[in-house]
Enzyme design. Structure first.
Site, PDB file in Angstrom:
ATOM      1  N   THR A 165      -1.148   6.463  -0.386  1.00  0.00           N
ATOM      2  CA  THR A 165      -2.491   5.897  -0.414  1.00  0.00           C
ATOM      3  C   THR A 165      -2.946   5.601   1.010  1.00  0.00           C
ATOM      4  O   THR A 165      -2.219   4.978   1.783  1.00  0.00           O
ATOM      5  CB  THR A 165      -2.515   4.591  -1.236  1.00  0.00           C
ATOM      6  OG1 THR A 165      -2.018   4.848  -2.547  1.00  0.00           O
ATOM      7  CG2 THR A 165      -3.923   4.029  -1.323  1.00  0.00           C
TER       8      THR A 165
ATOM      9  N   LEU B 198       0.881  -1.156   0.000  1.00  0.00           N
ATOM     10  CA  LEU B 198       0.000   0.000   0.000  1.00  0.00           C
ATOM     11  C   LEU B 198       0.922   1.210   0.000  1.00  0.00           C
ATOM     12  O   LEU B 198       1.687   1.414   0.939  1.00  0.00           O
ATOM     13  CB  LEU B 198      -0.914   0.006   1.226  1.00  0.00           C
ATOM     14  CG  LEU B 198      -2.165   0.883   1.147  1.00  0.00           C
ATOM     15  CD1 LEU B 198      -3.067   0.450  -0.009  1.00  0.00           C
ATOM     16  CD2 LEU B 198      -2.943   0.850   2.451  1.00  0.00           C
ATOM     17  N   ASP B 199       0.894   1.983  -1.085  1.00  0.00           N
ATOM     18  CA  ASP B 199       1.800   3.119  -1.216  1.00  0.00           C
ATOM     19  C   ASP B 199       1.656   4.074  -0.041  1.00  0.00           C
ATOM     20  O   ASP B 199       0.564   4.215   0.520  1.00  0.00           O
ATOM     21  CB  ASP B 199       1.501   3.903  -2.507  1.00  0.00           C
ATOM     22  CG  ASP B 199       1.673   3.051  -3.753  1.00  0.00           C
ATOM     23  OD1 ASP B 199       2.454   2.090  -3.701  1.00  0.00           O
ATOM     24  OD2 ASP B 199       1.023   3.372  -4.766  1.00  0.00           O
ATOM     25  N   SER B 200       2.734   4.744   0.302  1.00  0.00           N
ATOM     26  CA  SER B 200       2.677   5.698   1.408  1.00  0.00           C
ATOM     27  C   SER B 200       1.639   6.783   1.153  1.00  0.00           C
ATOM     28  O   SER B 200       0.981   7.258   2.073  1.00  0.00           O
ATOM     29  CB  SER B 200       4.054   6.322   1.646  1.00  0.00           C
ATOM     30  OG  SER B 200       4.465   7.095   0.529  1.00  0.00           O
TER      31      SER B 200
END
Length: 238
Positions: A67, A63-65
């Site tokens: 997002t 989970l991208d930072s």
């Protein structure tokens, strides 16, 4: 005076927790794990949760930072491994919400290769389905764009490539608002200058998986952040 927990300091709502795993609503701009570009004292999710519960925490999926939203973490290598296998076998159902540029079709699918990591030319197949939930006509005009539309979409990635959702929407000229890597930089600057919104408008809203120990199918949700609705309200043409 009570010492504040890390989750309270960083505002990390816990959605579910047992002795094997924890599901939280990750704040925007918080990395999941440490990388080589972060200072030693920088906060990241596994560190904060591990310190709070005084035990090692294992990340399971990406989970991208930038997002926000639902993410599951494991308290043991064994549980982390079993959860990771579910992601690899595509047994996990993932749902995201995104605000994107343009009039998105009511529903559709992106079935195109995407690059596998930053600064790489190597590509792999990726599949992303979507449904448009809301369409807003705005007064925003720039370059060749006049009174652009913004679409709120529900997004269902069936693979888990690096920045897959962001790449797919950008490749199809429906850039996600606030995407500083793949998106429409001029649009982002306009929205920030006029209304102050800076975040990536991408949120992991729902996650379903099978509990590795109990075998129960679990579904967790995180409400849409308030700034999503605020953005769509303030940009709407009057």
């Amino acid at each position: 005076m009570r010492t504040l927990l890390f989750s309270e300091i960083m505002d990390i709502p816990t959605i579910y927790k047992d002795e094997h795993l924890i599901v939280v609503n990750k704040p925007v701009d918080l990395p999941v794990h440490k990388n080589d570009f972060m200072p030693n004292d920088a906060p990241y999710l596994t560190k904060l949760i591990g310190n709070e519960y005084d035990q090692w925490v294992h990340n399971v999926h990406r989970l991208d930072s930038k997002t926000s939203g639902v993410i599951v973490l494991a308290f043991s290598k064994e549980v982390a491994h079993e959860l990771a296998l579910q992601f690899e076998r595509k047994e996990v159902d993932k749902q995201y919400a995104a605000i994107v540029l343009g009039e998105l079709p009511e529903e559709g699918v992106f079935d195109e290769k995407v690059v596998v990591k930053k600064k790489s030319k190597f590509k792999k197949n990726a599949l992303t389905r979507y449904k448009r939930e809301r369409l807003v006509q705005t007064n925003i005009s720039y370059k060749e764009h006049t009174n652009v539309c913004l679409s709120l979409a529900q997004v269902f990635p069936e693979t888990g490539r690096w920045h897959q959702i962001r790449q797919h929407f950008a490749k199809n000229r429906h850039d996600i608002v606030g995407d500083s890597h793949h998106g429409d930089f001029t649009l982002n600057k306009l929205i920030t200058a006029e209304w102050g919104f800076r975040r990536l408008m991408l949120h992991a809203s729902k996650l379903s998986f099978t509990h590795p120990v109990s075998g129960e199918r679990l579904t967790f949700e995180a409400d849409l952040p308030g700034d999503f609705d605020q953005l769509l309200q303030v940009v709407a043409a009057k």
